[in-house]
Design an enzyme around this catalytic site. Structure first.
Site, PDB file in Angstrom:
ATOM      1  N   LYS A   5       0.842  -1.202   0.241  1.00  8.24           N
ATOM      2  CA  LYS A   5       0.242  -0.280   0.269  1.00  8.24           C
ATOM      3  C   LYS A   5       0.588   1.199  -0.019  1.00  8.24           C
ATOM      4  CE  LYS A   5      -0.135   0.036   4.662  1.00  8.24           C
ATOM      5  NZ  LYS A   5      -0.788  -0.510   6.345  1.00  8.24           N
ATOM      6  N   ARG A 103     -10.656   0.222  15.119  1.00  9.15           N
ATOM      7  CA  ARG A 103     -10.745   0.193  13.294  1.00  9.15           C
ATOM      8  C   ARG A 103     -11.503  -0.663  12.440  1.00  9.15           C
ATOM      9  NH1 ARG A 103      -4.950   1.319  11.192  1.00  9.15           N
ATOM     10  NH2 ARG A 103      -5.333  -0.261   9.843  1.00  9.15           N
ATOM     11  N   CYS A 279      11.756  24.826   1.639  1.00  4.57           N
ATOM     12  CA  CYS A 279      10.636  25.437   1.305  1.00  4.57           C
ATOM     13  C   CYS A 279      10.202  24.209   0.688  1.00  4.57           C
ATOM     14  CB  CYS A 279      11.772  25.981   0.113  1.00  4.57           C
ATOM     15  SG  CYS A 279      12.980  27.242   0.989  1.00  4.57           S
TER      16      CYS A 279
HETATM   17  C1  LIG Z   1      -0.204  -1.246   7.215  1.00  5.79           C
HETATM   18  C2  LIG Z   1      -1.005  -2.836   7.237  1.00  5.79           C
HETATM   19  C3  LIG Z   1       0.084  -4.252   7.243  1.00  5.79           C
HETATM   20  C4  LIG Z   1       1.593  -3.920   7.619  1.00  5.79           C
HETATM   21  O1  LIG Z   1       2.211  -3.527   8.688  1.00  5.79           O
HETATM   22  P1  LIG Z   1       3.736  -3.548   9.127  1.00  5.79           P
HETATM   23  O2  LIG Z   1       4.022  -2.956   9.962  1.00  5.79           O
HETATM   24  O3  LIG Z   1       3.846  -1.901   8.007  1.00  5.79           O
HETATM   25  O4  LIG Z   1       4.439  -4.547   8.900  1.00  5.79           O
HETATM   26  C5  LIG Z   1      -1.439  -4.754   7.978  1.00  5.79           C
HETATM   27  N1  LIG Z   1      -2.203  -5.655   8.069  1.00  5.79           N
HETATM   28  C6  LIG Z   1      -3.200  -4.577   7.914  1.00  5.79           C
HETATM   29  C7  LIG Z   1      -4.447  -4.355   7.912  1.00  5.79           C
HETATM   30  C8  LIG Z   1      -1.928  -2.667   7.530  1.00  5.79           C
HETATM   31  O5  LIG Z   1      -3.879  -1.829   7.173  1.00  5.79           O
END
Ligand SMILES: *Cc1c(COP(=O)(O)O)cnc(C)c1O
Length: 341
Positions: A5, A103, A279
């Site tokens: 992501k 969440r 900047c």
């Molecule tokens: C971003 C994310 C991860 C990865 O987390 P890291 O701490 O970067 O390994 C895993 N699961 C979900 C649902 C995430 O949003």
């Protein structure tokens, strides 16, 4: 399931995903449908799980491009099931249960109700069951252990309702390393793929190497006399004749303004402090002590030069954040160059 992501944490989603698949990764995860489509349009055929919230507006794209949605709210389940009913085989989805992150996710009560009363739509295939752990890099393990108890309860409920779910997953990077019993059938590492972690020093961590370096070069050099200032609002005042190098990289490229009069860069293997406010497109650094500095010389913002090194952890410390944010803030204007090691 490699997490790519946020443009693969700033590293470039398409190239990173391609490299990971070449290394044997069989499945990737992103957050938004748009991120998933970017990978599909680049010709990536591996399963892509969409971790983020699913909206009705996205269902047609999800199905058309064989993205695997995570359902974290039951309101989207029936429109999804209706759309999938037109397909020849049940469409794979993952369900997310909320176990303490506060969440996205359905409650264990909602999960039980959905699965036990034979309410699960026939046009969908429950391929995955997941949760997200909130404190795998915390000082203590208690909160994670509580979450895992809840998640195991959810798995148990699904089993008892007669579901055999092939993909059970909970662990991010910290979880995968620190809680072996959280590995289930797959793990979702993100930050560690890129060579960083935020685990406390009491936890033993694999030998990680930062994947990315961030560099620029000197665009101009000028010597200013005592009393002259640098950058907007004159927050840096020279106290002696001072040689200033101008670097073509600023907050639009992901360099936090909190680095103003605070961060450092490497030039000729020496540290040069940022002078004045960052900047949008440029920063200035004090190179008075680096007499050989010339226009075009390499400047390291993240990475090694000579005996010196600056990591995303250092920048995170200077700007009161975590390496995650430092990496994924690196902006789209910065050209990415890839080399295989
Ligand atoms: C971003 C994310 C991860 C990865 O987390 P890291 O701490 O970067 O390994 C895993 N699961 C979900 C649902 C995430 O949003």
């Amino acid at each position: 399931m490699a997490v790519v992501k946020a443009n693969a944490y700033g590293h470039g989603a398409i190239e990173t995903t391609t490299a990971l698949i070449r290394q044997g990764v069989s499945r990737v995860a992103v957050v938004s449908v748009e991120e998933g489509l970017t990978l599909r349009h680049a010709g990536i055929n591996a399963p892509i799980v969409i971790l983020g919230p699913l909206f009705r507006e996205h269902i047609a794209d999800v199905l058309a491009h064989q993205l695997t949605p995570v359902v974290s709210d039951l309101s989207v389940l029936s429109p999804l099931a209706q759309a999938a009913a037109a397909l020849p085989t049940p469409y794979p989805i993952h369900l997310k249960v909320e176990t303490g992150m506060g969440r996205l996710g359905i409650t264990i009560g909602e999960l039980s109700e959905l699965l036990e009363a034979h309410n699960f739509p026939a046009s969908l295939h429950l391929e995955g069951l997941m949760t997200h752990l909130a404190d795998t890099d915390g000082e203590t393990i208690d909160f994670t252990e509580q979450q895992l108890v809840q998640f195991n309860l959810a798995i148990d409920r699904a089993k008892r309702a007669g579901f055999r779910i092939p993909l059970i997953h909970a662990a991010n990077s910290g979880g995968a390393v620190r809680f072996p019993h959280a590995q289930f059938s797959l793990v979702r590492p993100g930050i560690m793929l890129y060579g960083y972690h935020t685990l406390p020093s009491s936890v033993s961590v694999p030998d990680l190497k930062p994947v990315l370096s961030l560099q620029t070069c000197i665009a101009q050099l000028r010597t200013i006399s005592a009393g002259h200032t640098v950058s907007y609002n004159g927050t840096f005042t020279a106290t002696r004749p001072t040689r200033i190098a101008i670097l073509p990289l600023g907050y639009a490229d992901g360099l936090s303004r909190h680095l103003s009069n605070r961060g450092q860069v490497l030039i000729h293997g020496q540290r040069a402090p940022i002078a004045g406010l960052v900047c949008m497109d440029m920063i200035m650094v004090d190179v008075t002590h680096i007499s050989g500095a010339r226009i075009g010389d390499e400047v390291i913002l993240i990475g090694r030069q000579g005996q010196e090194q600056i990591t995303a952890d250092d920048i995170a410390e200077w700007t009161d954040t975590i390496p995650y944010e430092v990496l994924c803030l690196i902006g789209p204007r910065v050209p990415r160059r890839y080399q295989s090691s």
